[in-house]
Scaffold this active site. Structure first.
Site, PDB file in Angstrom:
ATOM      1  N   VAL A 141       0.858  -1.180   0.000  1.00  0.00           N
ATOM      2  CA  VAL A 141       0.000   0.000   0.000  1.00  0.00           C
ATOM      3  C   VAL A 141       0.894   1.229   0.000  1.00  0.00           C
ATOM      4  CG1 VAL A 141      -1.721   1.340   1.275  1.00  0.00           C
ATOM      5  CG2 VAL A 141      -1.922  -1.150   1.164  1.00  0.00           C
TER       6      VAL A 141
ATOM      7  N   ALA B  57       4.535   4.128   2.988  1.00  0.00           N
ATOM      8  CA  ALA B  57       4.035   2.906   2.339  1.00  0.00           C
ATOM      9  C   ALA B  57       4.232   1.744   3.307  1.00  0.00           C
ATOM     10  CB  ALA B  57       4.811   2.639   1.052  1.00  0.00           C
ATOM     11  N   LYS B  58       3.654   0.631   3.024  1.00  0.00           N
ATOM     12  CA  LYS B  58       3.908  -0.597   3.797  1.00  0.00           C
ATOM     13  C   LYS B  58       3.495  -1.786   2.945  1.00  0.00           C
ATOM     14  CE  LYS B  58       5.097  -1.647   8.158  1.00  0.00           C
ATOM     15  NZ  LYS B  58       5.838  -0.839   9.136  1.00  0.00           N
ATOM     16  N   GLY B  59       4.097  -2.934   3.240  1.00  0.00           N
ATOM     17  CA  GLY B  59       3.726  -4.126   2.489  1.00  0.00           C
ATOM     18  C   GLY B  59       3.903  -5.362   3.339  1.00  0.00           C
TER      19      GLY B  59
ATOM     20  N   ASP C 297      10.469  -5.233   8.636  1.00  0.00           N
ATOM     21  CA  ASP C 297       9.448  -5.057   9.679  1.00  0.00           C
ATOM     22  C   ASP C 297       9.303  -6.445  10.321  1.00  0.00           C
ATOM     23  OD1 ASP C 297       7.321  -3.060  10.749  1.00  0.00           O
ATOM     24  OD2 ASP C 297       6.148  -4.849  10.365  1.00  0.00           O
TER      25      ASP C 297
END
Ligand SMILES: NC(=O)C1=CN([C@@H]2O[C@H](COP(=O)(O)OP(=O)(O)OC[C@H]3O[C@@H](n4cnc5c(N)ncnc54)[C@H](O)[C@@H]3O)[C@@H](O)[C@H]2O)C=CC1
Ligand SMILES: O=C(O)CCC(=O)C(=O)O
Length: 413
Positions: A56, A101-103, A142
């Site tokens: 995202v 952002a992050k995924g 992460d």
């Protein structure tokens, strides 16, 4: 309440203070792009396994988007969206030239072998390589991912796009990684814990700490706080809570974790072994540091928390309802978007070094990290005092105001 709804509530508390219109709130909250992909690999057994991956990209008004990759069973679109938006406010609070952002992939990495995790990572890159890059969106570690995963990611991405180590951060130090990135989030948590308790008139030697999660962030925070003379009376990981009323032997716990094949505390004998949930119920705590999953402090368990200070090393550990209850009880909460920003700060230093083909010493990384974290803390403290709001609302106010300004300057709103 779902994770994105919780971050929306925190956002709105700050947006009310800033008097932002409804349309602009929606524009700032809505993600730029959300991608969901199929990630299929062949397991060591020869069978096929299908997983779902997400990226995202929340906001790019202040620069390329930045944020980690999480491998965990609870990863889904809503959680990834919430984490991506937190990255937008976080990079703005510490004033890095990035968006958010992050995924991640919905998978339990403990169920896979290292070679299966490698294939999973490469298959994920095959699906998303076109939307990430050093000037667009830069992933990082992460939960459930580490420097080896970053290395596989970079190697697979470069097969499509050629040499550019700045496509991802948190790489191994001998492979374009920054010295000090691995410890950075924990170090930032430690630095700000120390600063906050002094500001509140407490002394480190008398401040009893409990840390939930003993992975990258929790273990480095423990090391830093132990060196700063804090008694750490409890830590936990998926195998349970480990407690010693006079303070745990942190160097011994760290050695145990390194020696364990999966980096766990299982089998550690020099502590009382309590159930997982016991950590949040311990009495006579001064500081509680959630450093694992989001959403762990709820209206159901907030009442039994004895700590006067909560440092959000994890992303989104406190539900909005619990946040309000704890605020009423006089608990001071250092919010995630400030407390755990040390990781992305050193990721930025890594990206800068990669782009300049230059290497900083560990001393320089630490000095610049401490400077950035201290400055951000002072900005947030001052905002909170000026407007008589919580540290969370103050941090969001700073982050949102910077993103709003960049959005307006770009002429988008
Ligand atoms: N790695 C980084 O640089 C950053 C991480 N964070 C956040 O910090 C948190 C932890 O991330 P990492 O340390 O990187 O993950 P990690 O995967 O290295 O470690 C996670 C730890 O949490 C433990 N854990 C999982 N579920 C638990 C539970 N229910 N109770 C107690 N312990 C549990 C695991 O056993 C492990 O010790 C996450 O919320 C992440 O988003 C935030 C900023 C940067
Ligand atoms: O280091 C980074 O770029 C991002 C770290 C991250 O995912 C976070 O701060 O939550």
């Amino acid at each position: 309440m779902k994770a994105f709804e919780a971050t929306r509530l925190f956002f709105n508390q700050a947006a009310d203070q800033l008097d932002i219109s409804e349309e602009l709130r929606e524009a700032l909250l809505m993600p730029d792009r959300e991608v969901q992909v199929q990630v299929t690999i062949r397991l060591d057994s020869g069978k096929l396994a299908n997983f779902v991956g997400f990226r995202v990209q929340h906001d790019h008004s202040r620069g390329p988007m930045k944020g980690g990759l999480r491998y965990h069973t609870e990863v889904d679109l809503d959680e990834t969206r919430a984490l991506a938006s937190l990255m937008t406010w976080k990079t703005a609070v510490v004033n890095l030239p990035y968006g958010g952002a992050k995924g991640g992939i919905g998978v339990d990495p403990n169920d896979l072998s290292r070679s299966e995790i490698e294939r999973l990572t490469r298959a994920f890159v095959d699906q998303i390589h076109d939307i990430v890059g050093p000037d667009t969106d830069i992933p990082a570690p992460d939960m459930g991912t580490d420097h080896q995963v970053m290395s596989w990611f970079r190697n697979q991405w470069e097969k499509y796009h050629g040499f550019h180590p700045a496509v991802i951060t948190g790489k191994p130090v001998e492979e374009y990684g920054a010295k000090g990135r691995e410890e950075a989030t924990g170090r930032g948590v430690g630095t700000l814990t120390n600063k906050l308790i002094r500001r509140l008139g407490m002394a480190s030697e008398k401040t009893r700490v409990a840390i939930q999660g003993f992975g990258n962030v929790g273990s480095h925070a423990a090391k830093f706080l132990h060196e700063a003379q804090f008694p750490i009376v409890a830590v936990s990981d998926v195998t349970g809570t480990y407690y010693h009323q006079d303070g745990l032997n942190i160097p011994e716990l760290l050695r145990h974790k390194i020696a364990h094949p999966k980096g766990l505390l299982e089998g550690f004998e020099h502590a009382e072994h309590l159930p997982l949930e016991a950590l949040l119920k311990l009495d006579k705590l001064d500081v509680l540091i959630p450093a694992a999953l989001g959403g762990v402090i709820t209206t159901e368990n907030a009442g039994s928390i004895s700590a006067k200070v909560i440092i959000e090393a994890a992303n989104g550990p406190v539900h909005p309802g619990a946040d309000e209850m704890l605020h009423q009880k006089g608990v001071t909460i250092l919010p995630d978007i400030l407390a755990n920003a040390g990781g992305v700060t050193v990721s930025y230093f890594e990206w800068v070094q990669n782009r300049q083909h230059y290497r900083w010493s560990l001393d320089r990384v630490r000095q610049e990290l401490d400077h950035t974290m201290n400055q951000a803390f002072e900005d947030v403290w001052q905002m909170a005092s000026q407007h008589n709001v919580s540290l969370r609302t103050a941090a969001y106010m700073i982050g949102i105001a910077r993103v709003k300004r960049a959005t307006e300057l770009a002429g988008l709103a």
